[in-house]
Design a protein around this motif. Structure first.
Motif, PDB file in Angstrom:
ATOM      1  N   ILE A  59      -3.896   2.591  15.029  1.00 58.12           N
ATOM      2  CA  ILE A  59      -3.831   3.157  13.891  1.00 58.12           C
ATOM      3  C   ILE A  59      -3.252   2.095  12.638  1.00 58.12           C
ATOM      4  O   ILE A  59      -3.716   2.245  11.452  1.00 58.12           O
ATOM      5  N   ASN A  60      -2.497   1.308  13.218  1.00 50.04           N
ATOM      6  CA  ASN A  60      -1.807   0.372  12.364  1.00 50.04           C
ATOM      7  C   ASN A  60      -2.945  -0.836  11.982  1.00 50.04           C
ATOM      8  O   ASN A  60      -2.916  -1.340  10.830  1.00 50.04           O
ATOM      9  N   TYR A  61      -3.991  -0.766  12.364  1.00 52.23           N
ATOM     10  CA  TYR A  61      -5.044  -1.624  12.209  1.00 52.23           C
ATOM     11  C   TYR A  61      -5.728  -1.222  10.940  1.00 52.23           C
ATOM     12  O   TYR A  61      -6.147  -1.940  10.190  1.00 52.23           O
ATOM     13  N   LEU A  62      -5.871   0.040  10.904  1.00 55.19           N
ATOM     14  CA  LEU A  62      -6.566   0.885   9.686  1.00 55.19           C
ATOM     15  C   LEU A  62      -5.562   0.950   8.639  1.00 55.19           C
ATOM     16  O   LEU A  62      -5.909   0.823   7.592  1.00 55.19           O
ATOM     17  N   LEU A  63      -4.318   1.440   8.928  1.00 53.49           N
ATOM     18  CA  LEU A  63      -3.477   1.406   8.081  1.00 53.49           C
ATOM     19  C   LEU A  63      -2.729   0.177   7.544  1.00 53.49           C
ATOM     20  O   LEU A  63      -1.509  -0.305   7.721  1.00 53.49           O
ATOM     21  N   THR A  64      -3.341  -0.375   6.524  1.00 56.20           N
ATOM     22  CA  THR A  64      -2.797  -1.817   6.136  1.00 56.20           C
ATOM     23  C   THR A  64      -1.651  -1.183   5.031  1.00 56.20           C
ATOM     24  O   THR A  64      -1.515  -0.159   4.684  1.00 56.20           O
ATOM     25  N   GLU A  65      -0.791  -2.146   4.445  1.00 52.25           N
ATOM     26  CA  GLU A  65       0.306  -1.624   3.683  1.00 52.25           C
ATOM     27  C   GLU A  65      -0.304  -1.142   2.270  1.00 52.25           C
ATOM     28  O   GLU A  65       0.245  -0.140   1.838  1.00 52.25           O
ATOM     29  N   ASN A  66      -1.639  -1.443   2.077  1.00 45.81           N
ATOM     30  CA  ASN A  66      -2.089  -1.006   0.693  1.00 45.81           C
ATOM     31  C   ASN A  66      -2.359   0.589   0.957  1.00 45.81           C
ATOM     32  O   ASN A  66      -2.144   1.425   0.221  1.00 45.81           O
ATOM     33  N   GLU A  67      -3.045   0.698   2.055  1.00 49.95           N
ATOM     34  CA  GLU A  67      -3.332   2.064   2.404  1.00 49.95           C
ATOM     35  C   GLU A  67      -2.404   2.991   2.384  1.00 49.95           C
ATOM     36  O   GLU A  67      -2.511   4.157   1.886  1.00 49.95           O
ATOM     37  N   GLU A  68      -1.367   2.448   3.160  1.00 50.50           N
ATOM     38  CA  GLU A  68      -0.245   3.287   3.319  1.00 50.50           C
ATOM     39  C   GLU A  68       0.457   3.823   2.083  1.00 50.50           C
ATOM     40  O   GLU A  68       0.988   4.581   1.725  1.00 50.50           O
ATOM     41  N   PHE A  69       0.331   2.705   1.046  1.00 55.26           N
ATOM     42  CA  PHE A  69       1.008   3.119  -0.300  1.00 55.26           C
ATOM     43  C   PHE A  69       0.135   4.176  -0.930  1.00 55.26           C
ATOM     44  O   PHE A  69       0.596   4.875  -1.505  1.00 55.26           O
ATOM     45  N   TYR A  70      -1.368   4.135  -0.929  1.00 59.21           N
ATOM     46  CA  TYR A  70      -2.092   4.996  -1.472  1.00 59.21           C
ATOM     47  C   TYR A  70      -1.811   6.240  -1.038  1.00 59.21           C
ATOM     48  O   TYR A  70      -1.900   7.386  -1.614  1.00 59.21           O
ATOM     49  N   ILE A  71      -1.765   6.397   0.358  1.00 55.60           N
ATOM     50  CA  ILE A  71      -1.276   7.700   1.089  1.00 55.60           C
ATOM     51  C   ILE A  71      -0.022   8.298   0.801  1.00 55.60           C
ATOM     52  O   ILE A  71      -0.084   9.554   0.358  1.00 55.60           O
ATOM     53  N   SER A  72       0.775   7.560   0.537  1.00 53.45           N
ATOM     54  CA  SER A  72       2.243   8.038   0.151  1.00 53.45           C
ATOM     55  C   SER A  72       2.070   8.241  -1.033  1.00 53.45           C
ATOM     56  O   SER A  72       2.716   9.431  -1.780  1.00 53.45           O
ATOM     57  N   ALA A  73       1.538   7.811  -2.265  1.00 53.37           N
ATOM     58  CA  ALA A  73       1.292   8.098  -3.770  1.00 53.37           C
ATOM     59  C   ALA A  73       0.502   9.364  -3.777  1.00 53.37           C
ATOM     60  O   ALA A  73       0.901  10.374  -4.435  1.00 53.37           O
ATOM     61  N   ASN A  74      -0.521   9.687  -2.783  1.00 56.72           N
ATOM     62  CA  ASN A  74      -1.361  10.842  -2.781  1.00 56.72           C
ATOM     63  C   ASN A  74      -0.639  11.945  -2.504  1.00 56.72           C
ATOM     64  O   ASN A  74      -0.261  13.088  -2.915  1.00 56.72           O
ATOM     65  N   GLU A  75       0.424  11.676  -1.589  1.00 58.30           N
ATOM     66  CA  GLU A  75       1.252  12.819  -0.741  1.00 58.30           C
ATOM     67  C   GLU A  75       2.308  13.329  -1.639  1.00 58.30           C
ATOM     68  O   GLU A  75       2.688  14.329  -2.065  1.00 58.30           O
ATOM     69  N   LYS A  76       2.873  12.404  -2.389  1.00 57.63           N
ATOM     70  CA  LYS A  76       3.976  12.594  -3.378  1.00 57.63           C
ATOM     71  C   LYS A  76       3.483  13.101  -4.845  1.00 57.63           C
ATOM     72  O   LYS A  76       4.238  13.996  -5.448  1.00 57.63           O
ATOM     73  N   TYR A  77       2.445  12.412  -5.051  1.00 57.23           N
ATOM     74  CA  TYR A  77       2.155  12.765  -6.534  1.00 57.23           C
ATOM     75  C   TYR A  77       0.691  13.424  -6.954  1.00 57.23           C
ATOM     76  O   TYR A  77       0.434  13.258  -7.929  1.00 57.23           O
ATOM     77  N   GLY A  78      -0.174  13.422  -5.798  1.00 56.64           N
ATOM     78  CA  GLY A  78      -1.428  13.854  -5.986  1.00 56.64           C
ATOM     79  C   GLY A  78      -2.450  12.900  -6.258  1.00 56.64           C
ATOM     80  O   GLY A  78      -1.976  11.760  -6.242  1.00 56.64           O
ATOM     81  N   SER A  79      -3.514  13.308  -6.564  1.00 52.87           N
ATOM     82  CA  SER A  79      -4.789  12.261  -6.888  1.00 52.87           C
ATOM     83  C   SER A  79      -4.490  11.378  -7.856  1.00 52.87           C
ATOM     84  O   SER A  79      -4.657  10.251  -7.857  1.00 52.87           O
ATOM     85  N   ALA A  80      -3.900  11.829  -8.903  1.00 53.25           N
ATOM     86  CA  ALA A  80      -3.266  10.943 -10.306  1.00 53.25           C
ATOM     87  C   ALA A  80      -2.443  10.018  -9.686  1.00 53.25           C
ATOM     88  O   ALA A  80      -2.563   8.711 -10.300  1.00 53.25           O
ATOM     89  N   GLY A  81      -1.608  10.273  -8.953  1.00 54.77           N
ATOM     90  CA  GLY A  81      -0.646   9.457  -8.312  1.00 54.77           C
ATOM     91  C   GLY A  81      -1.198   8.143  -7.567  1.00 54.77           C
ATOM     92  O   GLY A  81      -1.016   7.049  -7.753  1.00 54.77           O
TER      93      GLY A  81
END
Length: 130
Positions: A59-81
């Protein structure tokens, strides 16, 4: 290598069509097409896990730092975040292009910018409620 490139590379290595991958993952063909075009990312961590299992990759191969950042933003603040986070990353990446920073310094700078983003986002959220 970007998420979209990894998905396509691993799908082809497994001999799967986009439709077969979509069926195994439980999403639409359009979703897989958007993943491979780099137009969308999975919005939930579980999808990354299922995708990693199907493609037989870590899974870490797919989850680069940037993708992890986008997921966290989506989870915390929705699609606008998530959209704001992606815009921020694109602007910051442009700053690094052709620069003289070492890779380690770039990583530290990126982390500092991400931390600043989360702090500002949290402050804005607090003041918007009151």
């Amino acid at each position: 290598m970007r998420f979209c490139e990894k998905v396509k590379k691993e799908r082809l290595a497994k001999g799967l069509t986009q439709q077969q991958l979509a069926d195994k993952l439980g999403v639409s063909l359009r979703t897989i097409t958007n993943y491979e075009k780099g137009e969308r990312y999975p919005k939930q961590r579980e999808i990354y896990g299922k995708l990693a299992d199907i493609l037989s990759v870590d899974i870490n191969y797919l989850l680069t730092e940037n993708e992890e950042f986008y997921i966290s933003a989506n989870e915390k603040y929705g699609s606008a975040g998530a959209a704001q986070a992606k815009a921020l990353m694109q602007e910051v990446t442009g700053l690094f292009a052709g620069g003289e920073l070492s890779p380690d310094d770039m990583d530290e700078m990126m982390k500092a910018i991400q931390d600043a983003y989360w702090i500002a986002k949290e402050k804005n959220r607090k003041y918007a409620k009151g």
